[in-house]
Structures are given as C-alpha cells and as structure tokens.
Motif scaffolding. Sequence first.
Motif, PDB file in Angstrom:
ATOM      1  N   VAL A  90       0.827  -1.207   0.000  1.00 23.69           N
ATOM      2  CA  VAL A  90       0.000   0.000   0.000  1.00 23.69           C
ATOM      3  C   VAL A  90       0.865   1.263   0.000  1.00 23.69           C
ATOM      4  N   ALA A  91       2.010   1.227   0.678  1.00 23.39           N
ATOM      5  CA  ALA A  91       2.881   2.407   0.732  1.00 23.39           C
ATOM      6  C   ALA A  91       3.449   2.764  -0.639  1.00 23.39           C
ATOM      7  N   GLU A  92       3.625   1.777  -1.480  1.00 25.74           N
ATOM      8  CA  GLU A  92       4.160   2.010  -2.820  1.00 25.74           C
ATOM      9  C   GLU A  92       3.070   2.406  -3.815  1.00 25.74           C
ATOM     10  N   SER A  95      -1.811   7.341  -4.237  1.00 27.40           N
ATOM     11  CA  SER A  95      -2.596   7.773  -3.070  1.00 27.40           C
ATOM     12  C   SER A  95      -4.074   7.921  -3.413  1.00 27.40           C
ATOM     13  N   SER A  96      -4.716   6.802  -3.635  1.00 24.06           N
ATOM     14  CA  SER A  96      -6.167   6.771  -3.840  1.00 24.06           C
ATOM     15  C   SER A  96      -6.670   5.417  -3.346  1.00 24.06           C
ATOM     16  N   VAL A  97      -7.958   5.316  -3.133  1.00 21.86           N
ATOM     17  CA  VAL A  97      -8.518   4.062  -2.644  1.00 21.86           C
ATOM     18  C   VAL A  97      -8.241   2.941  -3.641  1.00 21.86           C
ATOM     19  N   TRP A  98      -8.479   3.213  -4.932  1.00 23.24           N
ATOM     20  CA  TRP A  98      -8.236   2.172  -5.928  1.00 23.24           C
ATOM     21  C   TRP A  98      -6.755   1.852  -6.057  1.00 23.24           C
ATOM     22  N   GLY A  99      -5.915   2.814  -5.888  1.00 21.15           N
ATOM     23  CA  GLY A  99      -4.474   2.560  -5.913  1.00 21.15           C
ATOM     24  C   GLY A  99      -4.061   1.628  -4.785  1.00 21.15           C
ATOM     25  N   VAL A 101      -6.106  -0.504  -3.177  1.00 27.00           N
ATOM     26  CA  VAL A 101      -6.724  -1.819  -3.391  1.00 27.00           C
ATOM     27  C   VAL A 101      -5.917  -2.622  -4.410  1.00 27.00           C
ATOM     28  N   VAL A 102      -5.574  -1.967  -5.537  1.00 23.17           N
ATOM     29  CA  VAL A 102      -4.826  -2.662  -6.593  1.00 23.17           C
ATOM     30  C   VAL A 102      -3.444  -3.059  -6.089  1.00 23.17           C
ATOM     31  N   ALA A 103      -2.819  -2.221  -5.292  1.00 22.63           N
ATOM     32  CA  ALA A 103      -1.482  -2.540  -4.769  1.00 22.63           C
ATOM     33  C   ALA A 103      -1.545  -3.675  -3.749  1.00 22.63           C
ATOM     34  N   ALA A 104      -2.669  -3.802  -3.064  1.00 24.36           N
ATOM     35  CA  ALA A 104      -2.793  -4.851  -2.050  1.00 24.36           C
ATOM     36  C   ALA A 104      -3.084  -6.222  -2.658  1.00 24.36           C
ATOM     37  N   VAL A 105      -3.521  -6.268  -3.905  1.00 19.55           N
ATOM     38  CA  VAL A 105      -3.906  -7.539  -4.525  1.00 19.55           C
ATOM     39  C   VAL A 105      -2.778  -8.571  -4.517  1.00 19.55           C
ATOM     40  N   PRO A 106      -1.537  -8.246  -4.916  1.00 22.96           N
ATOM     41  CA  PRO A 106      -0.504  -9.291  -4.899  1.00 22.96           C
ATOM     42  C   PRO A 106      -0.274  -9.880  -3.504  1.00 22.96           C
ATOM     43  N   SER A 107      -0.226  -9.026  -2.510  1.00 23.08           N
ATOM     44  CA  SER A 107       0.004  -9.513  -1.151  1.00 23.08           C
ATOM     45  C   SER A 107      -1.162 -10.363  -0.676  1.00 23.08           C
ATOM     46  N   LEU A 108      -2.386  -9.907  -0.923  1.00 24.58           N
ATOM     47  CA  LEU A 108      -3.552 -10.668  -0.500  1.00 24.58           C
ATOM     48  C   LEU A 108      -3.670 -11.987  -1.266  1.00 24.58           C
ATOM     49  N   ALA A 109      -3.336 -11.969  -2.561  1.00 25.93           N
ATOM     50  CA  ALA A 109      -3.374 -13.201  -3.353  1.00 25.93           C
ATOM     51  C   ALA A 109      -2.330 -14.196  -2.848  1.00 25.93           C
TER      52      ALA A 109
END
Length: 181
Positions: A90-92, A95-99, A101-109
């Motif tokens: 998320v830090a990378e 700075s938006s909600v969709w940014g 969410v999309v950044a969290a997908v690899p970690s969550l997957a």
Amino acid sequence: MTERTESAVRLVILLAIAAMAGAAAFTHVHDLSVAHGQPDWIGWANAVAVELMTIYLGLELRARRRTGRPVGLVGSLLVAFALLSLAAQVAEAESSVWGWVVAAVPSLAFLALVKVVLSNAPVTPPAVEPNQPDVYAYDEPAEATEVEPVRPTVPASPVVPAVLPPRAVQPNRPHVVGIIR
C-alpha cells in the motif's frame, strides 16, 4: 478431466500466482526499503525476510496444530508479517482508494494462496486403538454337527477340615510381681 490432469492444472495455476504475487510483493518491499535509505542488497534481504517468514510461519502454524502444540505466538507473528507485507504494498501505491486496493492484490493473493495450500491437509482416518473391539465384527456361530450327551456329575465328598489341637495362649505381658492395691 481426470483427477491427475486437474491436479496438474491446479499446480500450474498455483505456481503462476505464487510467482507473480511473490515477485510483486518482493519488489514492493525492496523498493520501499531502498526508498527509505537502505542499500540495494538490504532491500532484497528485507523482501526475503518479510515474504518468506509468512510462508514459514504458515507451515509452522500447521505443524503445531497437527501436534496439538500452542499456536498463539506463531499466529500473532504470521499476522504481523502479513500486515508488514501488505503495508509495503500500500505504501508504494498511488494515493487513492483504488491505488491501495490494486497494490494490495498481490500480497492478499499470495497470503490467500499460502492459506489454501497449507489448509489442504490430507485426510487420514483416525487411528484404531489396539484394545478396542471392532464395532462391525460379527462372528458367525459354528454349526453344530453332533450333540454330546450331558453326563450327570458325581457330587464330590464334603471336605472335612483337619482339627488342630488347641494351642496354649502365651501372655504377651510380663507377670506383675508385687502387691496390686
């Protein structure tokens, strides 16, 4: 589709997701470490430590549950390292909600994949205790071919106990000498 083909397809999908999600997660942790002043090799060391600790802790959690050992500390560490990985994603991000969410997908997957693989324990039948009767055992009675006649029993002569001569009782107190008032 046969079971073997299905297992092969699942393995290919699992490896593809693991490779892509792992690469993204490793890269985000590395880039975040380098952006905050760490040398390049330490950025990769941080990425390896964070991402592989989640896998190791998942394996350790499974092993401890299987043997009945406590899992509290290991579970807490697993959550902490998973959140650290997610925070790096998320830090990378933009700075938006969709940014985020999309950044969290690899970690969550990656975490979901580890959870699914590690919770896929083989089913083992419960062990049978050695001195337990078999519930479904049924012994067929043997067929009687010939009946033996019942023979009358002869009553045994009564046993007469031997009579012992009376014993002289020995006093267990010494004789009192003197006058008793």
